[in-house]
Design a protein around this motif. Sequence first.
Motif, PDB file in Angstrom:
ATOM      1  N   VAL A 119     -63.992  12.415  -4.636  1.00 57.62           N
ATOM      2  CA  VAL A 119     -62.072  12.484  -4.839  1.00 57.62           C
ATOM      3  C   VAL A 119     -61.951  11.340  -3.341  1.00 57.62           C
ATOM      4  O   VAL A 119     -61.983  12.217  -2.864  1.00 57.62           O
ATOM      5  N   GLU A 120     -61.730  10.242  -3.705  1.00 56.24           N
ATOM      6  CA  GLU A 120     -61.027   9.652  -2.608  1.00 56.24           C
ATOM      7  C   GLU A 120     -59.774   8.456  -3.286  1.00 56.24           C
ATOM      8  O   GLU A 120     -60.835   7.090  -3.512  1.00 56.24           O
ATOM      9  N   PRO A 121     -59.273   8.831  -2.573  1.00 59.51           N
ATOM     10  CA  PRO A 121     -58.333   7.454  -3.406  1.00 59.51           C
ATOM     11  C   PRO A 121     -58.741   6.023  -3.070  1.00 59.51           C
ATOM     12  O   PRO A 121     -58.017   5.913  -3.357  1.00 59.51           O
ATOM     13  N   PHE A 122     -57.921   6.210  -2.318  1.00 65.04           N
ATOM     14  CA  PHE A 122     -57.920   5.065  -1.314  1.00 65.04           C
ATOM     15  C   PHE A 122     -58.761   4.766   0.136  1.00 65.04           C
ATOM     16  O   PHE A 122     -57.569   4.366   1.465  1.00 65.04           O
ATOM     17  N   ALA A 123     -59.743   5.179   0.614  1.00 63.33           N
ATOM     18  CA  ALA A 123     -60.157   5.541   1.932  1.00 63.33           C
ATOM     19  C   ALA A 123     -60.480   4.218   2.997  1.00 63.33           C
ATOM     20  O   ALA A 123     -60.719   4.099   3.228  1.00 63.33           O
ATOM     21  N   VAL A 124     -59.202   5.065   4.060  1.00 65.34           N
ATOM     22  CA  VAL A 124     -58.800   4.288   5.084  1.00 65.34           C
ATOM     23  C   VAL A 124     -60.258   3.632   5.666  1.00 65.34           C
ATOM     24  O   VAL A 124     -60.810   3.331   6.483  1.00 65.34           O
ATOM     25  N   SER A 125     -61.029   4.667   6.445  1.00 69.88           N
ATOM     26  CA  SER A 125     -62.226   4.932   6.810  1.00 69.88           C
ATOM     27  C   SER A 125     -63.204   4.032   6.358  1.00 69.88           C
ATOM     28  O   SER A 125     -63.816   2.819   7.117  1.00 69.88           O
ATOM     29  N   VAL A 126     -63.205   3.554   5.134  1.00 67.70           N
ATOM     30  CA  VAL A 126     -63.692   2.870   4.081  1.00 67.70           C
ATOM     31  C   VAL A 126     -63.266   1.605   5.090  1.00 67.70           C
ATOM     32  O   VAL A 126     -63.659   0.422   4.833  1.00 67.70           O
ATOM     33  N   LEU A 127     -61.797   1.495   4.693  1.00 63.94           N
ATOM     34  CA  LEU A 127     -61.545   0.286   5.134  1.00 63.94           C
ATOM     35  C   LEU A 127     -61.462  -0.420   6.290  1.00 63.94           C
ATOM     36  O   LEU A 127     -61.917  -1.261   7.036  1.00 63.94           O
ATOM     37  N   GLU A 128     -61.340   0.708   7.158  1.00 68.45           N
ATOM     38  CA  GLU A 128     -61.796   0.283   8.567  1.00 68.45           C
ATOM     39  C   GLU A 128     -63.539  -0.426   9.255  1.00 68.45           C
ATOM     40  O   GLU A 128     -63.797  -1.508   9.906  1.00 68.45           O
ATOM     41  N   ALA A 129     -64.150   0.486   8.319  1.00 64.19           N
ATOM     42  CA  ALA A 129     -65.799  -0.299   8.539  1.00 64.19           C
ATOM     43  C   ALA A 129     -65.969  -1.625   7.866  1.00 64.19           C
ATOM     44  O   ALA A 129     -66.577  -2.005   8.612  1.00 64.19           O
ATOM     45  N   MET A 130     -64.992  -1.659   6.845  1.00 62.66           N
ATOM     46  CA  MET A 130     -65.752  -2.984   6.788  1.00 62.66           C
ATOM     47  C   MET A 130     -65.296  -3.827   7.108  1.00 62.66           C
ATOM     48  O   MET A 130     -64.745  -5.288   7.480  1.00 62.66           O
ATOM     49  N   SER A 131     -63.482  -3.834   8.487  1.00 62.84           N
ATOM     50  CA  SER A 131     -63.732  -4.892   8.684  1.00 62.84           C
ATOM     51  C   SER A 131     -63.961  -5.063   9.818  1.00 62.84           C
ATOM     52  O   SER A 131     -63.506  -6.150  10.188  1.00 62.84           O
ATOM     53  N   VAL A 132     -64.761  -4.410  10.639  1.00 67.27           N
ATOM     54  CA  VAL A 132     -66.173  -4.503  11.711  1.00 67.27           C
ATOM     55  C   VAL A 132     -67.087  -5.394  10.621  1.00 67.27           C
ATOM     56  O   VAL A 132     -68.159  -5.587  11.810  1.00 67.27           O
ATOM     57  N   GLY A 133     -67.331  -6.040   9.282  1.00 69.67           N
ATOM     58  CA  GLY A 133     -68.334  -6.303   8.809  1.00 69.67           C
ATOM     59  C   GLY A 133     -69.640  -5.090   8.707  1.00 69.67           C
ATOM     60  O   GLY A 133     -70.732  -5.698   8.579  1.00 69.67           O
ATOM     61  N   LEU A 134     -68.964  -4.328   8.552  1.00 73.17           N
ATOM     62  CA  LEU A 134     -69.795  -3.166   7.979  1.00 73.17           C
ATOM     63  C   LEU A 134     -70.580  -2.490   6.761  1.00 73.17           C
ATOM     64  O   LEU A 134     -69.503  -2.512   6.304  1.00 73.17           O
ATOM     65  N   PRO A 135     -71.685  -3.243   6.190  1.00 69.68           N
ATOM     66  CA  PRO A 135     -71.211  -2.388   4.620  1.00 69.68           C
ATOM     67  C   PRO A 135     -71.169  -1.239   3.863  1.00 69.68           C
ATOM     68  O   PRO A 135     -71.728  -0.565   5.304  1.00 69.68           O
ATOM     69  N   VAL A 136     -70.965  -1.495   3.177  1.00 71.44           N
ATOM     70  CA  VAL A 136     -70.634   0.564   2.700  1.00 71.44           C
ATOM     71  C   VAL A 136     -70.944   0.842   1.353  1.00 71.44           C
ATOM     72  O   VAL A 136     -71.517   0.348   0.785  1.00 71.44           O
ATOM     73  N   VAL A 137     -71.439   2.546   1.549  1.00 71.69           N
ATOM     74  CA  VAL A 137     -71.438   2.804   0.416  1.00 71.69           C
ATOM     75  C   VAL A 137     -70.693   4.114   0.225  1.00 71.69           C
ATOM     76  O   VAL A 137     -70.448   4.723   0.318  1.00 71.69           O
ATOM     77  N   VAL A 138     -70.168   3.708  -1.471  1.00 71.40           N
ATOM     78  CA  VAL A 138     -68.693   4.335  -1.359  1.00 71.40           C
ATOM     79  C   VAL A 138     -69.520   5.055  -3.270  1.00 71.40           C
ATOM     80  O   VAL A 138     -70.360   4.328  -3.765  1.00 71.40           O
ATOM     81  N   THR A 139     -68.097   5.778  -3.711  1.00 71.06           N
ATOM     82  CA  THR A 139     -69.225   6.246  -5.167  1.00 71.06           C
ATOM     83  C   THR A 139     -67.761   5.924  -6.338  1.00 71.06           C
ATOM     84  O   THR A 139     -66.995   5.455  -5.905  1.00 71.06           O
ATOM     85  N   ARG A 140     -68.019   5.659  -6.858  1.00 74.38           N
ATOM     86  CA  ARG A 140     -67.880   5.706  -8.290  1.00 74.38           C
ATOM     87  C   ARG A 140     -66.074   5.319  -8.109  1.00 74.38           C
ATOM     88  O   ARG A 140     -64.793   5.149  -9.070  1.00 74.38           O
ATOM     89  N   THR A 141     -65.991   6.863  -8.427  1.00 71.54           N
ATOM     90  CA  THR A 141     -64.723   7.651  -8.743  1.00 71.54           C
ATOM     91  C   THR A 141     -63.693   7.242  -7.340  1.00 71.54           C
ATOM     92  O   THR A 141     -62.497   7.048  -7.269  1.00 71.54           O
ATOM     93  N   GLY A 142     -63.923   6.356  -6.386  1.00 76.58           N
ATOM     94  CA  GLY A 142     -63.467   6.438  -5.434  1.00 76.58           C
ATOM     95  C   GLY A 142     -62.148   4.804  -5.180  1.00 76.58           C
ATOM     96  O   GLY A 142     -62.509   4.309  -6.434  1.00 76.58           O
ATOM     97  N   GLY A 143     -60.869   5.102  -4.691  1.00 77.36           N
ATOM     98  CA  GLY A 143     -59.872   3.964  -5.641  1.00 77.36           C
ATOM     99  C   GLY A 143     -60.628   2.138  -4.906  1.00 77.36           C
ATOM    100  O   GLY A 143     -60.421   1.632  -5.200  1.00 77.36           O
TER     101      GLY A 143
END
Length: 391
Positions: free
Chosen positions: A293-317
């Motif tokens: 469960v991850e409502p809206f992860a800031v860490s994922v946004l920060e990863a993407m902000s520097v052009g880093l591809p992400v692996v996240v789960t379907r239950t994340g916001g």
Amino acid sequence: MKVLHAVTLHTPTHDFGGPTRVALNLSRGLRARGVQAAMVALGDGFDGPLPREVDGVPARLYQARHVLPRFEVSGITSPALLADARRLVRSADVVHVHLMRDLITLPIALIALQCGRPLVLQTHGMIDPTEKRVAQLVDVLGLRRVLKRADAVLHLTEQERADTAAVVAPERMAPAYRLVNGVQPQPPPAALEGPPERAEGESKAPTVLYVARVQERKRPQDFISAMPTVLAEYPEARFVLAGPDTGAMAADMLELAGTLGVGHAVEYVGALDHAEVLARLRSADVYVLPSVVEPFAVSVLEAMSVGLPVVVTRTGGLAPDVAAAGAGRVVDSRPGTDNGELVGRAVLELLDPAAHRAASRAAWELVRDGFTIDAVAGTLHGIYERVIAAH
């Protein structure tokens, strides 16, 4: 306009994570627009005097007192903060409380109501119906009151709005507004060409990164369990586990890696400050956050902000946005199940040079176009003006 952001805890290692980071990001974005935004919170873990400024935001921190250790963050408070709360609230035009069932943010929200100040609540996915008796008592004593009488309740997703409203049902919750998380925009990566192509017989050493609290809800075990799948294709790959350790779980993760025979390829670097987080993100090839469960992860946004591809789960916001933009891969994550192979295969897909290039550009553009702190602060400023006028 003067805005007071109230959040539970700030530590030098950012142990409380998301709510504090969101409060700081919003405050910086508002200050750039001429709003006098400041933060009040408990401080803990500092060797010397508590700072009066955090990441460029004026901060009034009070030493945390662990009065109910059993309840962890919910069981800390400060008599001095509570004594000053009325004065702090009255000095603000809007009180913005990052609400949880605790001994700091809920009392401040109640004081704001008593003082007649416009009150905005942001729940960060932390307020939903519960079967826990103590939490139900907190709801009766004050949580329901602030949710009904606030001027605005902010939510990240429709699911969060519904869960928060269910706490006061069948009565009606205060007006709800959607406000996504935002991050500082970053310059485009120097190169979006992805991992270099391999010559025949040549190996390369990609870096796979996890930066979040090391706790059960974040599923770091799926990050570790993905290692054998990735190492079978990239034997020199490196895995970095970073973030505050919750309940000595990091040691368990290193032990799990040893049991899987991949302990040589993982490093736990502990908690990082914000500059170190960005540096790690820029040097990695794939970011992994396998939270259940991850409502809206800031860490994922920060990863993407520097052009880093992400692996996240379907239950994340953020999963729908990541999938729609092609900014990474979305995988299933089931509690009590080893999802490591699914995560590992997703990482392998993103290590393909062509796929990495496409996901890297999509990730950077997704944040640039929809999740910058300036855009979010603009939306929030409009909400403040609306609630002040209505109040």
